[in-house]
Scaffold this motif. Structure first.
Motif, PDB file in Angstrom:
ATOM      1  N   GLU A  51       0.430  -0.909  -0.364  1.00 42.80           N
ATOM      2  CA  GLU A  51       0.670   0.773   0.072  1.00 42.80           C
ATOM      3  C   GLU A  51       1.985   1.527  -0.365  1.00 42.80           C
ATOM      4  O   GLU A  51       2.089   1.077   0.569  1.00 42.80           O
ATOM      5  CB  GLU A  51      -1.091   0.507   1.066  1.00 42.80           C
ATOM      6  CG  GLU A  51      -1.701   1.486   0.804  1.00 42.80           C
ATOM      7  CD  GLU A  51      -2.072   0.962   2.102  1.00 42.80           C
ATOM      8  OE1 GLU A  51      -3.892   0.483   2.320  1.00 42.80           O
ATOM      9  OE2 GLU A  51      -1.993   1.412   3.629  1.00 42.80           O
ATOM     10  N   LEU A  52       0.734   2.791  -0.902  1.00 41.17           N
ATOM     11  CA  LEU A  52       0.954   3.107  -0.865  1.00 41.17           C
ATOM     12  C   LEU A  52       0.849   4.370  -0.487  1.00 41.17           C
ATOM     13  O   LEU A  52      -0.216   4.661  -0.826  1.00 41.17           O
ATOM     14  CB  LEU A  52       1.364   4.164  -2.488  1.00 41.17           C
ATOM     15  CG  LEU A  52       2.553   5.036  -2.364  1.00 41.17           C
ATOM     16  CD1 LEU A  52       3.615   5.293  -2.399  1.00 41.17           C
ATOM     17  CD2 LEU A  52       1.559   5.225  -3.800  1.00 41.17           C
ATOM     18  N   TRP A  94       5.777   3.744   2.375  1.00 42.14           N
ATOM     19  CA  TRP A  94       5.259   2.752   2.429  1.00 42.14           C
ATOM     20  C   TRP A  94       5.704   1.497   3.026  1.00 42.14           C
ATOM     21  O   TRP A  94       7.363   1.643   3.258  1.00 42.14           O
ATOM     22  CB  TRP A  94       5.338   2.233   0.464  1.00 42.14           C
ATOM     23  CG  TRP A  94       6.211   2.392  -0.028  1.00 42.14           C
ATOM     24  CD1 TRP A  94       7.010   3.614  -0.804  1.00 42.14           C
ATOM     25  CD2 TRP A  94       7.023   1.223  -0.678  1.00 42.14           C
ATOM     26  NE1 TRP A  94       7.744   3.876  -1.537  1.00 42.14           N
ATOM     27  CE2 TRP A  94       8.410   1.759  -1.478  1.00 42.14           C
ATOM     28  CE3 TRP A  94       7.406   0.095  -0.196  1.00 42.14           C
ATOM     29  CZ2 TRP A  94       9.247   1.804  -2.680  1.00 42.14           C
ATOM     30  CZ3 TRP A  94       8.438  -0.117  -0.918  1.00 42.14           C
ATOM     31  CH2 TRP A  94       9.167   0.127  -1.756  1.00 42.14           C
ATOM     32  N   THR A  95       5.605   0.299   3.023  1.00 40.19           N
ATOM     33  CA  THR A  95       5.964  -0.937   3.311  1.00 40.19           C
ATOM     34  C   THR A  95       6.473  -1.621   2.761  1.00 40.19           C
ATOM     35  O   THR A  95       4.915  -1.667   2.752  1.00 40.19           O
ATOM     36  CB  THR A  95       5.425  -0.941   4.884  1.00 40.19           C
ATOM     37  OG1 THR A  95       5.732   0.032   6.078  1.00 40.19           O
ATOM     38  CG2 THR A  95       7.194  -1.915   5.733  1.00 40.19           C
ATOM     39  N   ASP A  96       7.543  -2.632   2.007  1.00 40.86           N
ATOM     40  CA  ASP A  96       6.907  -3.676   1.489  1.00 40.86           C
ATOM     41  C   ASP A  96       7.131  -5.341   2.061  1.00 40.86           C
ATOM     42  O   ASP A  96       7.138  -5.275   3.546  1.00 40.86           O
ATOM     43  CB  ASP A  96       8.363  -4.139   0.345  1.00 40.86           C
ATOM     44  CG  ASP A  96       9.409  -4.323   1.625  1.00 40.86           C
ATOM     45  OD1 ASP A  96       9.198  -5.112   2.795  1.00 40.86           O
ATOM     46  OD2 ASP A  96      10.806  -4.525   0.593  1.00 40.86           O
ATOM     47  N   LYS A 100      10.041  -3.621   4.662  1.00 41.94           N
ATOM     48  CA  LYS A 100      11.086  -2.049   4.739  1.00 41.94           C
ATOM     49  C   LYS A 100      11.057  -1.728   4.305  1.00 41.94           C
ATOM     50  O   LYS A 100       9.566  -0.813   3.518  1.00 41.94           O
ATOM     51  CB  LYS A 100      12.254  -2.849   3.608  1.00 41.94           C
ATOM     52  CG  LYS A 100      13.348  -1.951   3.173  1.00 41.94           C
ATOM     53  CD  LYS A 100      14.256  -2.293   2.115  1.00 41.94           C
ATOM     54  CE  LYS A 100      14.215  -1.825   0.618  1.00 41.94           C
ATOM     55  NZ  LYS A 100      15.198  -2.297  -0.078  1.00 41.94           N
ATOM     56  N   TYR A 101      10.952  -0.211   5.031  1.00 46.26           N
ATOM     57  CA  TYR A 101       9.660   0.959   5.121  1.00 46.26           C
ATOM     58  C   TYR A 101      10.498   2.420   3.898  1.00 46.26           C
ATOM     59  O   TYR A 101      11.959   2.098   4.518  1.00 46.26           O
ATOM     60  CB  TYR A 101       9.954   1.327   6.590  1.00 46.26           C
ATOM     61  CG  TYR A 101       9.452   2.784   6.356  1.00 46.26           C
ATOM     62  CD1 TYR A 101      10.069   4.333   6.917  1.00 46.26           C
ATOM     63  CD2 TYR A 101       7.831   3.724   6.322  1.00 46.26           C
ATOM     64  CE1 TYR A 101       9.144   5.556   7.029  1.00 46.26           C
ATOM     65  CE2 TYR A 101       6.978   4.127   6.606  1.00 46.26           C
ATOM     66  CZ  TYR A 101       7.538   5.186   6.369  1.00 46.26           C
ATOM     67  OH  TYR A 101       6.891   7.193   6.879  1.00 46.26           O
ATOM     68  N   THR A 102      10.245   2.600   3.379  1.00 47.37           N
ATOM     69  CA  THR A 102      10.263   3.805   2.471  1.00 47.37           C
ATOM     70  C   THR A 102       9.358   4.671   2.259  1.00 47.37           C
ATOM     71  O   THR A 102       8.541   4.910   2.476  1.00 47.37           O
ATOM     72  CB  THR A 102      10.937   3.307   0.916  1.00 47.37           C
ATOM     73  OG1 THR A 102      11.349   1.826   0.864  1.00 47.37           O
ATOM     74  CG2 THR A 102      11.668   4.071   0.246  1.00 47.37           C
TER      75      THR A 102
END
Length: 155
Positions: A51-52, A94-96, A100-102
């Motif tokens: 989810e973005l 977002w979090t994959d 991993k958080y970006t």
């Protein structure tokens, strides 16, 4: 003396009229115009089940927080102001699926920078590598306009 002043004024008015006419003709003859609204979109192309989150705003408009599922788009339209200083800014995160958080912020639309790049249709694709802008005359091509920062936080 009065005749010379009147003649100069007529020449000046004629010259100004010609310049204004030329500007309007060039604007009207093109397919798209700065007087028409700009349609902008941001699409989540990161990955399935990711989810973005986006929060976009301008000086006068705050669109608030939006969550985009994979493949979904956030779409808005606006008109460029007279000075071509129109600016929209978006924060995205977002979090994959691996945790991993970006996160990053980007001036998604700047009139002076982007008018020549996308005119009235500015479409952005958010991917693992960053934010990409669709090329104006090539439906399959995207240019990287903002890579994600190197420092990523893992939850």
């Amino acid at each position: 003396m009065m005749m010379a002043t009147t003649t100069r004024m007529l020449r000046c008015v004629s010259l100004v009229s010609i310049v204004i006419f030329a500007v309007f003709v060039s604007e009207c003859s093109s397919q798209r115009s700065v007087f028409d609204p700009v349609h902008a979109s941001i699409k989540n192309d990161i990955a399935q089940r990711v989810e973005l989150n986006i929060w976009c705003k301008s000086k006068n408009t705050d669109f608030g927080h939006h969550r985009l599922t994979y493949g979904a788009k956030f779409i808005w339209k606006f008109k460029i102001n007279f000075w071509h200083t129109t600016l929209y800014w978006c924060k995205m995160w977002w979090t994959d699926v691996n945790g991993k958080y970006t996160e990053g912020s980007y001036a998604i639309y700047k009139a002076k920078r982007d008018w020549d790049k996308c005119e009235n249709e500015c479409n952005f694709s958010v991917r693992k590598g960053g934010i990409y802008r669709k090329e104006m005359y090539n439906d399959d091509a995207y240019d990287l306009v903002y890579p994600w920062p190197k420092r990523l936080v893992t939850k």
